[in-house]
Scaffold this active site. Structure first.
Site, PDB file in Angstrom:
ATOM      1  N   ALA A  60       0.824  -1.212   0.000  1.00 59.14           N
ATOM      2  CA  ALA A  60       0.000   0.000   0.000  1.00 59.14           C
ATOM      3  C   ALA A  60       0.853   1.255   0.000  1.00 59.14           C
ATOM      4  O   ALA A  60       0.615   2.194  -0.764  1.00 59.14           O
ATOM      5  CB  ALA A  60      -0.938  -0.015   1.213  1.00 59.14           C
ATOM      6  N   CYS A 183       3.021   6.668  11.697  1.00 62.32           N
ATOM      7  CA  CYS A 183       1.942   7.466  11.115  1.00 62.32           C
ATOM      8  C   CYS A 183       1.186   8.281  12.157  1.00 62.32           C
ATOM      9  O   CYS A 183       0.899   9.471  11.945  1.00 62.32           O
ATOM     10  CB  CYS A 183       0.984   6.556  10.361  1.00 62.32           C
ATOM     11  SG  CYS A 183       0.460   5.094  11.291  1.00 62.32           S
ATOM     12  N   GLN A 210      -7.571   4.526  14.440  1.00 62.82           N
ATOM     13  CA  GLN A 210      -6.662   4.215  13.342  1.00 62.82           C
ATOM     14  C   GLN A 210      -7.272   3.290  12.298  1.00 62.82           C
ATOM     15  O   GLN A 210      -7.925   2.299  12.619  1.00 62.82           O
ATOM     16  CB  GLN A 210      -5.363   3.618  13.904  1.00 62.82           C
ATOM     17  CG  GLN A 210      -4.636   4.605  14.801  1.00 62.82           C
ATOM     18  CD  GLN A 210      -3.288   4.128  15.294  1.00 62.82           C
ATOM     19  OE1 GLN A 210      -2.914   4.387  16.433  1.00 62.82           O
ATOM     20  NE2 GLN A 210      -2.535   3.427  14.456  1.00 62.82           N
ATOM     21  N   GLY A 214      -3.140   1.225   8.060  1.00 67.22           N
ATOM     22  CA  GLY A 214      -1.955   1.111   8.892  1.00 67.22           C
ATOM     23  C   GLY A 214      -1.433  -0.310   8.995  1.00 67.22           C
ATOM     24  O   GLY A 214      -0.263  -0.524   9.313  1.00 67.22           O
ATOM     25  N   HIS A 296      -6.427   8.246   9.642  1.00 73.38           N
ATOM     26  CA  HIS A 296      -6.415   8.198  11.105  1.00 73.38           C
ATOM     27  C   HIS A 296      -7.022   9.479  11.672  1.00 73.38           C
ATOM     28  O   HIS A 296      -6.873  10.565  11.088  1.00 73.38           O
ATOM     29  CB  HIS A 296      -4.984   8.100  11.639  1.00 73.38           C
ATOM     30  CG  HIS A 296      -4.321   6.775  11.450  1.00 73.38           C
ATOM     31  ND1 HIS A 296      -4.945   5.689  10.881  1.00 73.38           N
ATOM     32  CD2 HIS A 296      -3.053   6.366  11.763  1.00 73.38           C
ATOM     33  CE1 HIS A 296      -4.093   4.666  10.861  1.00 73.38           C
ATOM     34  NE2 HIS A 296      -2.951   5.052  11.384  1.00 73.38           N
TER      35      HIS A 296
END
Length: 397
Positions: A60, A183, A210, A214, A296
């Protein structure tokens, strides 16, 4: 099978979401990242640019690396696309040129100036030092080197000086490591740091919400699959998180430590202290998985050494690079007046956007304007990973 640049931009219930989120499995993988204007001459490919390698290109974040490189016209004279043996040999089209994905090996970094890593901590630990030995500047998206004292941990809008001693010019073939923060740390500190500079944060309490991104592209696909299964009354497929994720909330899946915090929460604590160069700032975090695709959100309570009222804070945030201020009270008034507000803070508002979005309010129980609540949203794959890494690479030029 075609994997497109829109692979992680779909709404959860988009009619095209299932095929768009399919992962590459065919021998010939064509990932197309094109400029919006097809007739425009690309400025990215140029003889005086650095040679670039993307490690973990089929993931990703790896795909987002390519998208951001293209979006920002990052200059490069050549680009090498690296992944595992399983993906080696697949073909990928980037900016109208076809490339063959290569298996990651030590010799992959010969002649590479900048290596963008997002293939997990174990791969970074194995190949990051190898790339440095061969003269590459590694920008690593994993947690492998973040807390190594001599490795800069950088958010370009926050602490660019941490990497001031590293650049491509006059380096005589010397490599270096630069770490991308986690992140949730990036998204939080994009908003908290401008306020910290003004009034000094002494304590920060963070609650994160989140997204699936992630945990990678496979987690995003499983969330989509589970959503369809639950709505169809079927038992959800649970491979990534080992429990139902669709229509559910649970503590972040990172390992829980002996102090009761999980690893994700302690990353935010330790990384904040390193980036701010302040070992005394008190930080506590609670990290929760929520069933959304790629953005997020974080609720952050700040306690300051000096007074800071919400209006001054809003002006500071409005002047901060990479931050968009959204006043939810104005939007609520629009609803009350029967107007349709143009902007409202939510996950979809920041998906595929470079900026983080933030709203603020005074922390009423704190006396003397020494407390503030902020709510921050940011795209986890973009500013939380790929964009931040490429902004670091831009500083090297």
């Amino acid at each position: 099978m075609q994997v497109t640049a829109s692979a992680h931009r779909v709404h959860l219930f988009s009619p095209s979401s299932s095929p768009a989120l399919s992962l590459p499995s065919a021998k010939h993988c064509r990932c197309r990242y094109r400029n919006a204007a097809a007739t425009t001459v690309r400025m990215g490919l140029r003889e005086d640019g650095p040679s670039v390698a993307v490690v973990g290109v089929t993931g990703a974040v790896g795909q987002e690396f390519l998208r951001v490189l293209s979006d920002r016209d990052f200059p490069y004279r050549n680009i090498r696309l690296l992944a595992s043996r399983r993906s080696a040999g697949k073909r990928l089209t980037f900016e109208d040129r076809e490339y063959t994905i290569e298996e990651l090996r030590p010799e992959s970094f010969e002649g590479i100036d900048i290596a963008l890593f997002s293939a997990g901590g174990s791969i970074s630990k194995e190949f990051g030092p190898v790339a440095v030995e061969r003269g590459s500047i590694v920008v690593d998206n994993s947690s492998a080197f973040r807390m190594v004292p001599e490795v800069p941990l950088v958010i370009p809008e926050v602490n660019p000086g941490a990497m001031a001693h590293i650049n491509l010019k006059g380096r005589s073939g010397k490599g270096a490591l630069i770490a991308n923060p986690n992140c949730s740390t990036i998204i939080c500190l994009m908003a908290a740091t401008p306020l910290h500079r003004h009034a000094k944060v002494v304590r920060m309490v963070v609650s994160t919400y989140q997204a699936a991104s992630g945990a990678g592209a496979a987690a995003m696909e499983e969330l989509l699959q589970q959503t369809h299964e639950v709505l169809d009354g079927k038992q959800p497929t649970c491979k990534i998180f080992k429990q139902q994720y669709a229509f559910n909330l649970f503590s972040h899946n990172a390992a829980v430590l002996s102090n009761g915090y999980n690893e994700e929460e302690m990353k935010l604590v330790k990384e904040t202290r390193k980036i701010w160069n302040d070992m005394d700032v008190k930080v506590t975090a609670t990290c929760i998985r929520v069933p959304v695709m790629r953005a997020h959100a974080e609720s952050v309570n700040l306690q300051f050494e000096k007074p800071l009222d919400e209006d001054t804070a809003r002006r500071i945030l409005e002047g901060a690079a990479g931050v968009t201020v959204i006043d939810d009270r104005i939007q609520s008034l629009s609803y009350a007046l029967g107007c349709h507000p143009d902007v409202r803070m939510h996950y979809l508002h920041v998906s595929n956007k470079d900026d983080v979005a933030v709203d603020d309010r005074q922390d009423l129980p704190q006396d003397g304007n020494q407390g503030l609540d902020i709510f921050v949203c940011g795209d986890q794959i973009r500013k939380g990973a790929a964009l931040n890494a490429i902004q670091i690479a831009e500083k090297l030029l």
